[in-house]
Design a protein around this motif. Sequence first.
Motif, PDB file in Angstrom:
ATOM      1  N   PRO A  40      -4.805  -0.203 -16.633  1.00  0.00           N
ATOM      2  CA  PRO A  40      -5.051  -0.079 -15.182  1.00  0.00           C
ATOM      3  C   PRO A  40      -6.009  -1.146 -14.691  1.00  0.00           C
ATOM      4  N   ARG A  41      -5.533  -1.843 -13.725  1.00  0.00           N
ATOM      5  CA  ARG A  41      -6.412  -2.853 -13.157  1.00  0.00           C
ATOM      6  C   ARG A  41      -7.498  -2.204 -12.317  1.00  0.00           C
ATOM      7  N   GLY A  42      -7.129  -1.079 -11.718  1.00  0.00           N
ATOM      8  CA  GLY A  42      -8.118  -0.378 -10.899  1.00  0.00           C
ATOM      9  C   GLY A  42      -9.315   0.077 -11.723  1.00  0.00           C
ATOM     10  N   ALA A  43      -9.034   0.385 -12.976  1.00  0.00           N
ATOM     11  CA  ALA A  43     -10.066   0.977 -13.823  1.00  0.00           C
ATOM     12  C   ALA A  43     -11.276   0.075 -13.983  1.00  0.00           C
ATOM     13  N   GLN A  44     -11.035  -1.224 -14.099  1.00  0.00           N
ATOM     14  CA  GLN A  44     -12.144  -2.131 -14.374  1.00  0.00           C
ATOM     15  C   GLN A  44     -13.092  -2.286 -13.190  1.00  0.00           C
ATOM     16  N   GLN A  45     -12.531  -1.916 -12.025  1.00  0.00           N
ATOM     17  CA  GLN A  45     -13.362  -2.123 -10.837  1.00  0.00           C
ATOM     18  C   GLN A  45     -14.381  -1.009 -10.655  1.00  0.00           C
ATOM     19  N   ALA A  46     -14.180   0.067 -11.404  1.00  0.00           N
ATOM     20  CA  ALA A  46     -15.091   1.211 -11.237  1.00  0.00           C
ATOM     21  C   ALA A  46     -16.202   1.148 -12.280  1.00  0.00           C
ATOM     22  N   VAL A  85       6.571   1.145 -13.759  1.00  0.00           N
ATOM     23  CA  VAL A  85       5.969   1.776 -14.935  1.00  0.00           C
ATOM     24  C   VAL A  85       4.454   1.600 -14.908  1.00  0.00           C
ATOM     25  N   GLU A  86       4.061   0.410 -14.475  1.00  0.00           N
ATOM     26  CA  GLU A  86       2.636   0.115 -14.410  1.00  0.00           C
ATOM     27  C   GLU A  86       1.941   0.962 -13.343  1.00  0.00           C
ATOM     28  N   LYS A  87       2.665   1.163 -12.253  1.00  0.00           N
ATOM     29  CA  LYS A  87       2.043   1.803 -11.096  1.00  0.00           C
ATOM     30  C   LYS A  87       1.916   3.319 -11.235  1.00  0.00           C
ATOM     31  N   PHE A  88       2.967   3.960 -11.793  1.00  0.00           N
ATOM     32  CA  PHE A  88       3.028   5.431 -11.739  1.00  0.00           C
ATOM     33  C   PHE A  88       2.854   6.085 -13.117  1.00  0.00           C
ATOM     34  N   PRO A  89       1.646   6.511 -13.417  1.00  0.00           N
ATOM     35  CA  PRO A  89       1.414   7.021 -14.772  1.00  0.00           C
ATOM     36  C   PRO A  89       2.128   8.340 -15.082  1.00  0.00           C
ATOM     37  N   VAL A  90       2.307   9.231 -14.099  1.00  0.00           N
ATOM     38  CA  VAL A  90       2.942  10.512 -14.432  1.00  0.00           C
ATOM     39  C   VAL A  90       4.297  10.687 -13.747  1.00  0.00           C
ATOM     40  N   ILE A  91       4.904   9.560 -13.401  1.00  0.00           N
ATOM     41  CA  ILE A  91       6.264   9.652 -12.854  1.00  0.00           C
ATOM     42  C   ILE A  91       7.221   9.050 -13.881  1.00  0.00           C
ATOM     43  N   PHE A 101      -9.460   7.788 -14.434  1.00  0.00           N
ATOM     44  CA  PHE A 101      -9.433   8.586 -13.204  1.00  0.00           C
ATOM     45  C   PHE A 101     -10.190   9.897 -13.392  1.00  0.00           C
ATOM     46  N   VAL A 102      -9.907  10.582 -14.491  1.00  0.00           N
ATOM     47  CA  VAL A 102     -10.543  11.878 -14.716  1.00  0.00           C
ATOM     48  C   VAL A 102     -12.052  11.724 -14.798  1.00  0.00           C
ATOM     49  N   LEU A 103     -12.472  10.634 -15.428  1.00  0.00           N
ATOM     50  CA  LEU A 103     -13.910  10.427 -15.572  1.00  0.00           C
ATOM     51  C   LEU A 103     -14.559   9.899 -14.286  1.00  0.00           C
ATOM     52  N   GLY A 104     -13.718   9.773 -13.226  1.00  0.00           N
ATOM     53  CA  GLY A 104     -14.272   9.369 -11.938  1.00  0.00           C
ATOM     54  C   GLY A 104     -14.529   7.884 -11.838  1.00  0.00           C
ATOM     55  N   GLU A 105     -13.875   7.112 -12.693  1.00  0.00           N
ATOM     56  CA  GLU A 105     -14.118   5.669 -12.688  1.00  0.00           C
ATOM     57  C   GLU A 105     -13.202   4.911 -11.727  1.00  0.00           C
ATOM     58  N   ALA A 106     -12.167   5.572 -11.236  1.00  0.00           N
ATOM     59  CA  ALA A 106     -11.246   4.893 -10.323  1.00  0.00           C
ATOM     60  C   ALA A 106     -11.794   4.931  -8.911  1.00  0.00           C
ATOM     61  N   SER A 107     -11.636   3.824  -8.233  1.00  0.00           N
ATOM     62  CA  SER A 107     -11.985   3.833  -6.820  1.00  0.00           C
ATOM     63  C   SER A 107     -11.168   2.778  -6.106  1.00  0.00           C
ATOM     64  N   ASP A 120      -0.901  -5.468  -6.654  1.00  0.00           N
ATOM     65  CA  ASP A 120      -1.134  -4.115  -6.128  1.00  0.00           C
ATOM     66  C   ASP A 120      -2.278  -3.450  -6.881  1.00  0.00           C
ATOM     67  N   GLU A 121      -3.253  -2.947  -6.142  1.00  0.00           N
ATOM     68  CA  GLU A 121      -4.396  -2.319  -6.796  1.00  0.00           C
ATOM     69  C   GLU A 121      -4.209  -0.829  -7.021  1.00  0.00           C
ATOM     70  N   MET A 122      -3.284  -0.254  -6.286  1.00  0.00           N
ATOM     71  CA  MET A 122      -3.136   1.189  -6.389  1.00  0.00           C
ATOM     72  C   MET A 122      -2.196   1.562  -7.547  1.00  0.00           C
ATOM     73  N   VAL A 123      -2.475   1.028  -8.697  1.00  0.00           N
ATOM     74  CA  VAL A 123      -1.635   1.315  -9.868  1.00  0.00           C
ATOM     75  C   VAL A 123      -2.498   2.019 -10.903  1.00  0.00           C
ATOM     76  N   GLY A 124      -1.848   2.681 -11.853  1.00  0.00           N
ATOM     77  CA  GLY A 124      -2.562   3.331 -12.956  1.00  0.00           C
ATOM     78  C   GLY A 124      -3.546   4.362 -12.456  1.00  0.00           C
ATOM     79  N   ALA A 125      -4.819   4.197 -12.843  1.00  0.00           N
ATOM     80  CA  ALA A 125      -5.860   5.158 -12.458  1.00  0.00           C
ATOM     81  C   ALA A 125      -5.891   5.328 -10.946  1.00  0.00           C
ATOM     82  N   ASN A 126      -5.797   4.208 -10.230  1.00  0.00           N
ATOM     83  CA  ASN A 126      -5.894   4.262  -8.767  1.00  0.00           C
ATOM     84  C   ASN A 126      -4.726   4.988  -8.104  1.00  0.00           C
ATOM     85  N   PHE A 127      -3.583   5.031  -8.829  1.00  0.00           N
ATOM     86  CA  PHE A 127      -2.441   5.773  -8.277  1.00  0.00           C
ATOM     87  C   PHE A 127      -2.854   7.201  -7.962  1.00  0.00           C
TER      88      PHE A 127
END
Lengths: 572, 572
Positions: free
Chosen positions: B163-169, B274-280, B193-199, B349-356
């Motif tokens: 997740p690219r979003g993850a590194q930003q948190a 695939v990159e964007k949607f972790p549980v789809i 995401f669960v650990l609250g690192e996504a933003s 796109d930043e809203m991928v992975g954790a950020n999704f």
Amino acid sequence: MALRARALYDFNSENPGEISVKEHEIITLYSEQDIEGWLEGSNSRGERGLLPASYVEILRTDTFSSFNNNSRYANIPTGGFDLKNQTHESYSTAPASSITAYPALPQQQQHHHPGTPASDDDWDDDWDDHSSVADEPRVVGGGYRNYEGNGPSGYSISTSSMPRGAQQAKSSATVSRNLNRFSTFVKSGGEAFVLGEASGFVKDGDKICVVMGQYGPEWQENPYPFTCTIDDPTKQTKFKGMKSYISYKLTPTHTQNQVNRRYKHFDWLYARLVEKFPVISVPHIPEKQATGRFEEDFISKRRRGLIWWMNHMTSHPVLARCDVFQHFLTCSSTDEKSWKQGKRKAEKDEMVGANFFLTISTPAAPLDLQDVESRIDGFKAFTKKMDDSVIQVNATLNEFARKQIAGFKKEYQKVGLSFKYLNQAFEMDQQSYSVGLNQAIAYTGEAYEAIGDFFVEQPKQDVDPLMDLLALYQGHLTNYPDIIHVQKGALTKVKESQKHVEEGKMEGQQADGIRERCNIISFATLAEIQHFHQTRVRDFKSQMQHYLQQQISFFQKITGKLEEALQKYDDA
Amino acid sequence: MALRARALYDFNSENPGEISVKEHEIITLYSEQDIEGWLEGSNSRGERGLLPASYVEILRTDTFSSFNNNSRYANIPTGGFDLKNQTHESYSTAPASSITAYPALPQQQQHHHPGTPASDDDWDDDWDDHSSVADEPRVVGGGYRNYEGNGPSGYSISTSSMPRGAQQAKSSATVSRNLNRFSTFVKSGGEAFVLGEASGFVKDGDKICVVMGQYGPEWQENPYPFTCTIDDPTKQTKFKGMKSYISYKLTPTHTQNQVNRRYKHFDWLYARLVEKFPVISVPHIPEKQATGRFEEDFISKRRRGLIWWMNHMTSHPVLARCDVFQHFLTCSSTDEKSWKQGKRKAEKDEMVGANFFLTISTPAAPLDLQDVESRIDGFKAFTKKMDDSVIQVNATLNEFARKQIAGFKKEYQKVGLSFKYLNQAFEMDQQSYSVGLNQAIAYTGEAYEAIGDFFVEQPKQDVDPLMDLLALYQGHLTNYPDIIHVQKGALTKVKESQKHVEEGKMEGQQADGIRERCNIISFATLAEIQHFHQTRVRDFKSQMQHYLQQQISFFQKITGKLEEALQKYDDA
């Protein structure tokens, strides 16, 4: 009375009352009379019971054993083929295993001699009249010694199927006799007749007419046509239950009286007919079978074979009307005395073989013998080709049935099973919107399993009846080489006599007689060929229709099952 | 620029433009960029042409070759499975040959990394923008070194799908991190995401709603549903005709504008999703195939696969609406600039992975996590069982089709041939009463031969479509272990945090945050499962109906043919 015999093959008892023997084992027999192919005796271990007559060789000094005489077709008289000289083709050369659905071991087949009433092997004690028949000098073979100059005495049994009428005539021919005393032409009485040696009193009732029809010579139609049903094969026992047999209920339409007949009666009748009619193709009765005779499949198959046989008998203008067949159809099964009288009368019938030809009346205009020859040759080629193709169709259908019962079934059932398996997975989701689909898939699985079963049941409905027909025609096709041989023998005599006349060795009048008698044989042969073709077209038409109708029903049944399955999805 | 490579396997050229190589042979490459899996080069005999990239290993000092990375399923990102630790089951364990109708050699499969835009292997020069993408520091892997503490540096390519979003948190969690940095839970962004690192900033248009439906949580329906047709696969060439590809015409119903897309476009899109949607569960696109790509059967099969894929895309409330898919469906094929803009936007796109997960809005009432756990476990068991049964149905249908094409055909044609052979015999009798029968039997022979051909054609109508469906679901079923793993990872964090709170190691508020975020993941997972079940019931219902309808038509066609044959006997 006890006799010794040696086992020719291993035999393993399969049913109560039978005993096992090993090859070369010495057996004590209680009688050399077999009972429907079975002998009673005890083996070296002292076990007492029945064993197949064809598996043993009776030990005696003067042995000419006729027990081990096998034939692919049931009821071909031993004398029905040229033993010394295969001058005509025996068409069916394919191995038995490739053309019959349930091939029997050759050892288990045919070991009796239908042409030989004296041997009486197949008659058991309930009306065993062989002693009285044996009183007749003509039956024991002694009367025919004049025919046996160049044959081993061991053939006496088979030569008893020679024309009895022939011996009563004085030979006045100058045309040379055939050297081969065992050719069909000779044995059938064809030669004796052509040479003018046959004579006998032909009653009006015995007259057989060949008429000129639209397509050439044909048998005069039976003015009183009838049919006969064969029903309810039931198991009967005798010898305190040790031996069993199957009895069939016959009901001819012209009497409406039911009579009970056993296979051995059919067998006896068949032998009479073969002896009597040299150029008529007597339909073969179904083959013998030593083991499994009481199994449902076998009984059903034999009954179907007998029904086809009966159908060919009743639809043949000559066979349907002959006395011995009428006796068989109409004599009460309980009136033993009448039966024996009729049986003896048939066995003493003088109008058989050579004399049969005396009973034939033909149209006044003689046939063009050259045209006859070409038609006979054409028919010979036809039968050869038909025999080949019948063998091929038979083998293909046999394999087709086998594939449907095994492979096709398996494939459809595997599809059914895999849908069921899918349903089991889907059943794990019990949300309301899933339930309908689950039920529909489960039903689809069952439908495919049912379709698999349809494939198993189907060959009985379509392939088997067609194969029954083919088996009957295979029998006819083995008859025709002999019939053609008789006609060709007669034609050869005509040619010889013409040559003799040209060379001044024969009176023209005598040659004319030979030509006239050849004309009679030719009329009869062509009438029989015509009958064969017409019956063939009738039978193959109706059976192909039946086959296709059954195939259509089969595929409609499958379609119906699939439509049921499809409907289940409507509510899914 | 010329590079050296070594052949890993023998490759025999099958088409013009390809060159053959032997295992261990040294090849000179003109570029290390492959073109749809093909490299251009010359072999040791100096022959110049194309060879499959997966067959060679590029020779360099710092090699960590990723070329020989095979997977049974197309488009599973390399990082999509736990490389070090198989903590969850990979359900499909059957060998590929038993479950696919046209099994490809494993060497010929998958060698690209959809999760890795930087490698850009599959982009050819017509819009090869890899240099500009490479400018982005986040893409080359350097930015993720912090994630790679316990992985070999060679995995840098696969970890770029993190997740690219993850590194930003900023990490503020006291709950321990997973030791396995390559677990799906970590890579998908679920942990972050669960650990609250996504933003991230969630635009209104990006909001994805889970609502409470009749059967539990579900994705909010797409208010503007549409479908999209895929037509006219046509062959295009480039490189002066040396290389060819297939172009498909896509027409979405909401724009009615046709766009042309190639397989590589689908492939690129798939990687983004695939990159964007972790549980789809993103439907898999049809497998790659190195040889025979221009054969009619392959093109038709791939098109059918793409149609199924499109159908699953457009009917998914989240996937159907996402920007990258809309860009793919609507951007003009001729407007290269717009395409590239959209392409870059998607890749950034930043809203991928954790950020999704930030984009998901759920009903107010939280789920009972114990109930969620049991539902997830139930679904896990369901997918396991469904996967087993799909493999089995697939194998059975494959075999069923094979039998119909070979064995069944042969049996019906043999029956047809034998009837024709019988007809040839019967043709020798040309009497007027025979002619009708002869013609009818000849027609019957032809009918059976035609039925044999029906069996050959049939699987295309029924088995193939059903197998296409099964292939698509096999793809989904390989997705679910990862999806379940993400939810279970979140749940484990909740349990851990509860324990920490009990032990006084964590603030209640922080634990509540973890629980809330696990609630979001759970809502999304259950919504996706609900969507899966509903789609499954819809698809299997319609395909089973189609299958049965086709089978019914098939048997009706046979029946019709037999009825035609039967009619011929009416005049016989």
